[in-house]
Scaffold this active site. Structure first.
Site, PDB file in Angstrom:
ATOM      1  CG  ASP A  39      21.104  16.205  34.301  1.00  8.27           C
ATOM      2  OD1 ASP A  39      21.620  16.888  33.398  1.00  8.27           O
ATOM      3  OD2 ASP A  39      20.021  15.614  34.153  1.00  8.27           O
ATOM      4  CG  ASP A  93      20.727  14.928  27.409  1.00  6.00           C
ATOM      5  OD1 ASP A  93      20.120  14.663  26.357  1.00  6.00           O
ATOM      6  OD2 ASP A  93      20.149  15.199  28.475  1.00  6.00           O
ATOM      7  NE  ARG A 141      18.044  14.445  23.972  1.00  5.95           N
ATOM      8  CZ  ARG A 141      17.565  15.590  24.458  1.00  5.95           C
ATOM      9  NH1 ARG A 141      16.748  15.570  25.498  1.00  5.95           N
ATOM     10  NH2 ARG A 141      17.935  16.741  23.946  1.00  5.95           N
ATOM     11  CG  ASP A 179      13.733  15.068  27.727  1.00  4.01           C
ATOM     12  OD1 ASP A 179      14.559  14.378  28.357  1.00  4.01           O
ATOM     13  OD2 ASP A 179      14.016  16.144  27.199  1.00  4.01           O
ATOM     14  CG  HIS A 199      16.953  10.886  34.563  1.00  6.70           C
ATOM     15  ND1 HIS A 199      17.829  11.518  35.416  1.00  6.70           N
ATOM     16  CD2 HIS A 199      16.799  11.728  33.503  1.00  6.70           C
ATOM     17  CE1 HIS A 199      18.193  12.680  34.894  1.00  6.70           C
ATOM     18  NE2 HIS A 199      17.571  12.827  33.733  1.00  6.70           N
TER      19      HIS A 199
END
Length: 901
Positions: free
Chosen positions: A385, A498, A557, A573, A631
């Protein structure tokens, strides 16, 4: 500097606590949605102008006029060459400036087909094969028929809106019919939208007379079957960064795919609304009114209570594809024939991925990889990340935490594993950062209205945003993936995009201001839902330029129609709770029918700390979703599979091993998806279109027509109800076999299935043959040449069929025919194995076992016949089935096996 960082952290913290609805607009707070929604039904203001019809070999054009303001629009209708598809376009005849047309969503320009046109006094009819479009002049309406059955009606409710571009009227000018206070400028919270071109919304309604249920228009955390929006906000399509999104909500999320399906027992149809601006969709589920139905029947009038949708977009043109099915699969394929399919992924990408925000350093990565081996748990990919970078500067590494990334990558690949790193679209405003310097000097950023580089706040602090609509900017970005530029990675490292909605922490609705400018002088309002799509396209171009013969792997995303050609998606999320586990199925089902077969959810939940039971059940569910990644958020507890103790570790290990055993099936399904456009993950109505009970079921799903999956997604249960659907309106059903015990289920309806903590209720359909690999290794890359097992489950007629696809699992050579695609057919107690096409890929892989379930009696032996040479094979009992041991045949051989009684 410290104050700046503090304010940014405070902003993010406040935002991340929970969804703050005051940060996001309602329809009533959105001027164009408010205006479009206030249009009264059954009073259409549009009519065709007499004498303007032009007929061509492949299309018709005419002029439409707004009956109040007399503004004129052009209408074009095409019947496409592909089966059962029409296209409808409406634009201003003489606009003050060009209106935006989406050009990047379709895989290629659709080819119009030949048509015939018959003119009448108040209407004209366009015929294409068994389809026709009846265009009514006044009030304007189009009725689409398939085999003389009214299937889709456009503007039947008279809700069409097309706000022409105009100069701003003087104050209190009563001559302008748009008086809404937000038409020319709009404020939301502390943000101001200048709206230099004023009101420019477009809207249209679509009715589905043959439908009982509507579904589609992802992405929302809601049920698969769309709900009525009467008394609530419409569904919103506006790519937005939403932390801890709430469930059973119509609010916008990260992706916008404006395709909607209507399904009934007799047929399925769809509309694809090709518009990249903010869009709201009202849904009328049309609960049948008995009195009105009787009146319609007696009078013979059109059905007025049909399910309907009202699409409302802020800008652009009306560009609609009408897909007439007639079956669910036909309609899904018609959509993907327009927007494309996902290319076949590499094998390792459909195995298990291990991620968190963030693994701390190189030692941490090595430790996690080693622990998977220590506990004999398969895992293919580690993820990095944003903390792996040098101060959130993408295409860099933190030299203290990751001083030797190439060595770390080599250590992973040495044991068959891969690495994925994140690259977001926000660029840290640091003059010493090469990427920011180059984008500034070359003018590659999105601009403000006064021509300056747009600046917002995201993870690096002050950031600007690459304008991926600019071909030069896109090429520059793509070039960063070349080994000569991204020196601390290898060509085997893949990419995660992302925050590309785009996310702007201090922007209106946590995104970019609508009046900023993109390449071509287009406002962001025109292209907002396409921004993430163009980011994924740019990354795809970069990875293809880096290694043209290696299939890219990109997770994005934000997405729009057609993004599936470049990247896969996940549900964003989510939370570590049972509701989010349940919605991972609902959301991925809806994405699958909208072209995104490669979909998954953060296993365990991104936010929060799952207890052991939820953790176990989420892995069991994830094992049967197309994308399988664990994740977690930065502030969660560590949750690798061994953290919870031995019981949980063994349950998770078994779920992962089950996933790996089915990788040959997954790989075959992904290949067939690319070729046919049919989704991998499917709602029950796909293959059971007449079973009304199945229409809204979204706690179970099909993988093609081979497996029925009903994971345990409820807390503390000892049994679950599995619905076995009917294949016709007479309650006949398929035979189903529990994949663990091969126990048969022959009834239609709900069946109560006992479950233990290690149970995953999955059933193979009778009539199918499924390939597996049962020698599970640390990574899928090490299973490449391992032998196969075939599981044959017979239907009531004693028949079954299936396929197996084999290639090098990495390159694009398969598109040049270097692969093996094999057809299995079992009938009359004999298995025939034949190639589909030529067998061009050389592999040592072979068939080590064949399991057959559903035989009426146990055979004494089996005979293998290859090129006329016979060989006797041993047959053994295998639970409620039989197993043929070691036939030893290569996957490159043609042969048959006969059972002997």
């Amino acid at each position: 500097m410290r104050l700046t960082i503090f304010l940014l952290i405070l902003c993010v913290f406040e935002y991340a606590v929970s969804v703050d609805h005051t940060k996001f607009k309602t329809c009533e707070q959105s001027s164009f949605c408010r205006r479009c929604r206030n249009v009264k039904p059954n009073n259409s203001k549009f009519a065709l102008l007499p004498g303007t019809l032009n007929i061509y070999a492949d299309s018709v054009t005419a002029e439409l006029q707004h009956k109040i303001n007399k503004h004129v629009f052009t209408l074009k209708i095409e019947a496409l060459e592909q089966d059962n598809t029409f296209r409808l376009l409406v634009d201003e005849k003489t606009p003050l400036k060009s209106r935006y047309r989406v050009t990047d969503a379709l895989k290629s320009a659709p080819k119009p087909g030949s048509i015939k046109v018959q003119e009448g006094d108040a209407e004209f009819t366009i015929t294409s094969g068994a389809n026709k479009a009846v265009v009514i002049s006044d009030p304007f309406r189009i009725d689409f028929y398939q085999n003389d059955v009214l299937t889709v009606s456009v503007n039947a409710k008279g809700l069409m809106t097309f706000e022409h571009l105009r100069t701003k009227p003087a104050a209190n000018d009563a001559a302008d019919e748009i008086t809404d206070y937000g038409a020319w400028e709009e404020k939301f919270n502390a943000h101001h939208d200048s709206k230099p071109y004023g009101p420019e919304a477009v809207a249209l309604d679509f009715s589905f007379p043959e439908a009982d249920v509507l579904f589609g228009i992802p992405e929302h955390a809601d049920t698969f079957a769309l709900k009525s929006t009467a008394g609530t906000d419409p569904y919103r399509l506006y790519n937005t960064d939403v932390f801890e999104y709430i469930l059973d909500s119509k609010m916008a999320l990260y992706g916008s795919v404006p395709v909607l399906y209507g399904h009934g027992t007799q047929r399925t149809a769809a509309v694809y609304w090709q518009n990249a601006a903010e869009t709201w969709v009202d849904i009328d589920t049309a609960e049948k009114n008995v009195v009105s139905s009787i009146v319609n029947f007696v009078s013979g009038s059109r059905k007025t209570d049909a399910p309907a949708a009202h699409f409302m977009s802020e800008s652009g043109i009306i560009d609609v594809f009408v897909l007439l099915g007639p079956s669910p699969l036909d309609t899904f394929k018609q959509y993907t024939s327009l927007t494309g399919t996902a290319p076949l992924p590499q094998m390792w990408t459909i195995a298990y991925h291990q991620s968190r925000w963030n693994y701390n350093n190189e030692l941490d990565v090595a430790y996690v990889s080693r622990k998977f081996d220590e506990y004999d748990i398969p895992m293919d990919t580690m993820w990095m990340d944003i903390e792996h970078t040098d101060g959130k500067r993408y295409f860099t590494w933190d030299q203290y935490k990751f001083p030797n990334p190439l060595g770390m990558i080599k250590n992973l690949t040495a044991v068959g594993r891969h690495l994925v790193v994140i690259v977001d679209p926000h660029v840290k405003r640091d003059n010493h950062y090469f990427f920011h310097h180059d984008c500034t000097e070359r003018g590659y950023y999105v601009k403000t209205r006064d021509g300056n580089d747009y600046e917002g706040w995201c993870w690096p602090g002050a950031a600007s945003y690459t304008d991926f609509f600019n071909p030069e900017a896109r090429a520059y970005y793509a070039s960063q993936y070349l080994p000569a530029n991204y020196k601390a990675t290898t060509t085997d490292v893949m990419i995660w995009n992302d925050m590309n909605e785009p996310s702007v922490f201090n922007g209106p609705e946590v995104t970019m201001s609508k009046d900023v400018i993109h390449y071509g002088n287009w406002e962001h309002r025109d292209v907002h839902n396409l921004y993430g799509h163009m980011h994924a396209l740019s990354t795809f171009e970069g990875l293809m330029g880096r290694d043209p013969n290696q299939r890219p792997f990109i997770l994005t995303r934000s997405h729009f129609a057609g993004t599936q050609r470049y990247a896969l998606i996940w549900t964003g999320d989510n939370m570590a709770d049972w509701g989010h586990l349940q919605h991972s199925i609902k959301m991925c089902l809806t994405e699958a029918v909208a072209g995104f077969s490669f979909c998954g959810a953060d296993v365990g939940g991104f936010f929060g700390n799952p207890n052991a039971e939820l953790f176990e059940r989420w892995y069991q569910t994830g094992a049967f979703l197309p994308f399988f990644r664990g994740h977690a958020h930065l502030e969660t507890k560590r949750r690798e599979p061994w953290v919870y103790g031995e019981k949980t570790r063994l349950i998770v290990r078994e779920a992962l091993r089950k996933r790996y055993s089915y990788l040959p099936l997954w790989y075959t399904m992904f290949y067939e998806h690319e070729v046919t456009g049919e989704p991998i993950m499917r709602p029950l109505l796909t293959h059971y279109p007449k079973d009304k009970e199945a229409f809204a079921i979204d706690n179970e799903f099909l993988l093609q027509d081979r497996l029925l999956v009903r994971p345990v997604i409820e807390q503390g249960v000892k049994k679950v109800n599995v619905y076995f659907p009917a294949i016709d309106d007479k309650s006949n059903g398929d035979v189903w076999y529990n994949i663990d015990t091969l126990k048969r289920f022959t009834n239609v309806g709900y069946e109560s299935i006992p479950v233990e903590s290690d149970t995953i209720p999955v059933f193979q359909r009778g009539g199918t043959i499924i390939p597996k690999k049962e020698r599970i290794r640390r990574a899928s890359t090490l299973m490449k040449n391992d032998p196969y097992t075939l599981v044959i489950c017979l239907n009531r007629e004693g028949k079954a069929e299936g396929t197996l696809y084999v290639d090098d699992e990495k390159s694009f050579d398969y598109r040049n025919g270097i692969h093996n695609y094999i057809k299995f057919n079992f009938e009359n107690n004999k298995l025939d194995v034949n190639p589909i096409g030529k067998l061009k890929y050389k592999t040592p892989a072979w068939i080590e076992r064949i399991v057959i379930a559903g035989l009426e009696r146990v055979p004494k032996s089996a005979t293998l016949i290859i090129d006329g040479v016979s060989q006797e094979l041993e047959v053994l009992p295998h639970g409620e089935a039989i197993a043929i041991r070691k036939p030893g045949t290569s996957v490159q051989q043609i042969y048959n096996i006969r059972l002997n009684y």
